[in-house]
Structure formats: structure tokens, C-alpha cells
Scaffold this motif. Structure first.
Motif, PDB file in Angstrom:
ATOM      1  N   UNK A   1      41.615  15.188  50.434  1.00 41.22           N
ATOM      2  CA  UNK A   1      40.154  15.262  50.363  1.00 41.22           C
ATOM      3  C   UNK A   1      39.632  16.360  51.289  1.00 41.22           C
ATOM      4  N   UNK A   2      40.348  17.491  51.296  1.00 44.08           N
ATOM      5  CA  UNK A   2      39.997  18.646  52.123  1.00 44.08           C
ATOM      6  C   UNK A   2      39.334  19.696  51.232  1.00 44.08           C
ATOM      7  N   UNK A   3      38.022  19.726  51.255  1.00 43.68           N
ATOM      8  CA  UNK A   3      37.246  20.599  50.374  1.00 43.68           C
ATOM      9  C   UNK A   3      37.543  22.075  50.624  1.00 43.68           C
ATOM     10  N   UNK A   4      37.650  22.469  51.874  1.00 47.06           N
ATOM     11  CA  UNK A   4      37.891  23.882  52.228  1.00 47.06           C
ATOM     12  C   UNK A   4      39.270  24.339  51.750  1.00 47.06           C
ATOM     13  N   UNK A   5      40.289  23.529  51.992  1.00 44.00           N
ATOM     14  CA  UNK A   5      41.643  23.884  51.551  1.00 44.00           C
ATOM     15  C   UNK A   5      41.731  23.924  50.027  1.00 44.00           C
ATOM     16  N   UNK A   6      41.025  23.022  49.359  1.00 44.81           N
ATOM     17  CA  UNK A   6      41.011  23.020  47.896  1.00 44.81           C
ATOM     18  C   UNK A   6      40.353  24.289  47.371  1.00 44.81           C
ATOM     19  N   UNK A   7      39.260  24.699  47.999  1.00 48.95           N
ATOM     20  CA  UNK A   7      38.590  25.938  47.601  1.00 48.95           C
ATOM     21  C   UNK A   7      39.523  27.129  47.777  1.00 48.95           C
ATOM     22  N   UNK A   8      40.196  27.215  48.913  1.00 53.95           N
ATOM     23  CA  UNK A   8      41.129  28.327  49.160  1.00 53.95           C
ATOM     24  C   UNK A   8      42.276  28.320  48.161  1.00 53.95           C
ATOM     25  N   UNK A   9      42.838  27.149  47.892  1.00 52.28           N
ATOM     26  CA  UNK A   9      43.959  27.054  46.949  1.00 52.28           C
ATOM     27  C   UNK A   9      43.515  27.430  45.536  1.00 52.28           C
ATOM     28  N   UNK A  10      42.317  27.014  45.146  1.00 51.48           N
ATOM     29  CA  UNK A  10      41.818  27.345  43.805  1.00 51.48           C
ATOM     30  C   UNK A  10      41.531  28.837  43.684  1.00 51.48           C
ATOM     31  N   UNK A  11      40.927  29.427  44.711  1.00 54.18           N
ATOM     32  CA  UNK A  11      40.638  30.871  44.683  1.00 54.18           C
ATOM     33  C   UNK A  11      41.937  31.663  44.575  1.00 54.18           C
ATOM     34  N   UNK A  12      42.999  31.213  45.264  1.00 59.96           N
ATOM     35  CA  UNK A  12      44.289  31.896  45.163  1.00 59.96           C
ATOM     36  C   UNK A  12      44.810  31.922  43.732  1.00 59.96           C
ATOM     37  N   UNK A  13      44.482  30.923  42.939  1.00 57.40           N
ATOM     38  CA  UNK A  13      44.912  30.890  41.534  1.00 57.40           C
ATOM     39  C   UNK A  13      43.976  31.700  40.634  1.00 57.40           C
ATOM     40  N   UNK A  14      42.673  31.621  40.898  1.00 59.55           N
ATOM     41  CA  UNK A  14      41.691  32.298  40.055  1.00 59.55           C
ATOM     42  C   UNK A  14      41.778  33.812  40.203  1.00 59.55           C
ATOM     43  N   UNK A  15      42.293  34.291  41.306  1.00 63.90           N
ATOM     44  CA  UNK A  15      42.449  35.730  41.511  1.00 63.90           C
ATOM     45  C   UNK A  15      43.308  36.338  40.398  1.00 63.90           C
ATOM     46  N   UNK A  16      44.158  35.520  39.762  1.00 61.92           N
ATOM     47  CA  UNK A  16      44.991  36.007  38.659  1.00 61.92           C
ATOM     48  C   UNK A  16      44.180  36.416  37.437  1.00 61.92           C
ATOM     49  N   UNK A  17      42.872  36.130  37.420  1.00 52.97           N
ATOM     50  CA  UNK A  17      42.025  36.566  36.316  1.00 52.97           C
ATOM     51  C   UNK A  17      41.751  38.065  36.374  1.00 52.97           C
ATOM     52  N   UNK A  18      42.117  38.695  37.464  1.00 53.94           N
ATOM     53  CA  UNK A  18      41.903  40.136  37.604  1.00 53.94           C
ATOM     54  C   UNK A  18      40.633  40.428  38.368  1.00 53.94           C
ATOM     55  N   UNK A  19      40.060  41.591  38.104  1.00 49.92           N
ATOM     56  CA  UNK A  19      38.896  42.037  38.864  1.00 49.92           C
ATOM     57  C   UNK A  19      37.654  41.198  38.603  1.00 49.92           C
ATOM     58  N   UNK A  20      37.656  40.373  37.556  1.00 50.55           N
ATOM     59  CA  UNK A  20      36.489  39.560  37.223  1.00 50.55           C
ATOM     60  C   UNK A  20      36.520  38.170  37.853  1.00 50.55           C
ATOM     61  N   UNK A  21      37.478  37.877  38.699  1.00 53.90           N
ATOM     62  CA  UNK A  21      37.626  36.507  39.190  1.00 53.90           C
ATOM     63  C   UNK A  21      36.390  36.004  39.912  1.00 53.90           C
ATOM     64  N   UNK A  22      35.633  36.862  40.550  1.00 53.03           N
ATOM     65  CA  UNK A  22      34.437  36.443  41.275  1.00 53.03           C
ATOM     66  C   UNK A  22      33.360  35.868  40.376  1.00 53.03           C
ATOM     67  N   UNK A  23      33.393  36.222  39.092  1.00 51.67           N
ATOM     68  CA  UNK A  23      32.416  35.685  38.144  1.00 51.67           C
ATOM     69  C   UNK A  23      32.666  34.213  37.848  1.00 51.67           C
ATOM     70  N   UNK A  24      33.834  33.723  38.226  1.00 51.04           N
ATOM     71  CA  UNK A  24      34.199  32.339  37.932  1.00 51.04           C
ATOM     72  C   UNK A  24      34.235  31.475  39.190  1.00 51.04           C
TER      73      UNK A  24
END
Length: 190
Positions: free
Chosen positions: A157-180
Motif C-alpha cells: 500500500x505504498x502509493x509513491x513506490x507504485x507510481x515509480x514502478x508504473x512509470x518505469x513500465x509506461x516509459x516503454x510507450x516511447x516519447x509519448x509516455x507523459x501523455x498517459x
């Protein structure tokens, strides 16, 4: 990096953070008891889950349910009812213990021996944004192969760690990852 959308929703866009949508989906996969804790049946189901073994009782104590055995027995027999605060403690302890119990199983199912799980990312809702301010954001899919950090952060139930872990995966979307960073829904199945 994350949190680039400092004023999200300023022009009327709607959505939630991507990691919150992932946590919501993992909660759905965890299979919590549907009956609310305020109903006798829901309370009994949660208490049986939290007291059926020594390991479960220890995990419930660690999660914050520190009532005496006598009180638990009275709740189970129906001779006493827990207060609103104790009902909240029972619910929080139940969710914490349930997350810990299903985390290893969910991780294995989502990793699928290295093949990963396909994730559907539904973009933010821009229906209330004026036409000139709308961005072109489309439905995307992504195959996430490493769920270990995501599920571990969810189980803790660590919101910050979950956000970091999810962002590490979403970066695979390429240069548009920030839109998601904000989405309406994230869907996957295990």
C-alpha cells in the motif's frame, strides 16, 4: 519525469493517475469479500479470514487489529458488536492481509514466466476541454513483463513506490509516455 502535469484538469480534462488505475485493477483481481463490513455476514467473513490460522492472526495484529481474543470471540458469537472505529480496523487489516496473501500468486500470473501481460491504457477524458486545447491521445496497449515491483508496492500500500514502478513500465510507450500519466482506465487480466 512523473508529475509533469502540475495543473491537471485546469481546462476540464478528467481522469486519474495511471498507478491508481492499476491499483484499482489489482484490487479487483484480489477478490475481496463483496459484503460490506457493516453487515453481520461481511464482518464474520472478514473475522474468519483473519483468525483461521496462527499466521493469519499474526498478520492481522501486524496490520493493526490489536483487540483481545475475548473481544474477537464476542464479535464472532454476536454477543457484542464492534464500534465504527473497530469496523474500520477490521476492514483495513483484512485488505492488508488479503493483499499480502495474493501478491505472490498475482505476480506469478501476471509475469507468466517472462511472457508478461497485455495492458490496455485508456486515455484521459477530454470531452469537457475546448477544441483548441485538446491533445491527440489514443488508446494504447503495452505488454508488461515485470510485475514484481508493481505488485509489491500495491501489496505494501505504498502509493509513491507504485507510481515509480508504473512509470518505469509506461516509459516503454516511447516519447509519448507523459501523455498517459493520467488515464480513464487501465485494464488487464490475470
Amino acid at each position: 519525469m512523473p508529475e509533469r502535469n502540475i495543473e491537471f484538469g485546469r481546462y476540464g480534462a478528467g481522469g486519474i493517475k495511471g498507478h491508481q488505475a492499476v491499483a484499482r485493477q489489482l484490487d479487483a483481481l484480489a477478490g475481496y469479500i463483496a459484503t460490506p463490513v457493516t453487515a453481520r455476514r461481511g464482518l464474520l467473513a472478514r473475522l474468519h479470514y483473519l483468525t483461521r490460522t496462527d499466521h493469519a492472526r499474526a498478520a492481522a495484529r501486524a496490520a493493526g487489529l490489536t483487540v483481545t481474543a475475548r473481544t474477537l470471540r464476542a464479535w464472532l458469537q454476536g454477543t457484542r458488536s464492534p464500534s465504527r472505529k473497530n469496523l474500520e480496523l477490521v476492514e483495513r487489516a483484512y485488505r492488508t492481509v488479503r493483499r499480502e496473501n495474493v501478491a505472490r500468486h498475482l505476480t506469478a500470473r501476471l509475469n507468466r514466466e517472462g511472457r508478461g501481460t497485455r495492458v490496455e491504457i485508456h486515455p484521459l477524458n477530454q470531452s469537457q476541454v475546448d477544441r483548441p486545447r485538446q491533445r491527440v491521445v489514443e488508446f494504447r496497449t503495452l505488454n508488461v513483463r515485470r510485475w514484481d515491483r508493481i505488485v509489491a508496492a500495491w501489496a505494501a500500500d505504498d502509493d509513491r513506490a507504485l507510481d515509480d514502478a508504473w512509470i518505469d513500465q509506461v516509459v516503454d510507450l516511447g516519447s509519448q509516455w507523459g501523455q498517459y500519466e493520467y488515464v480513464t482506465n487501465v485494464g488487464f487480466a490475470a
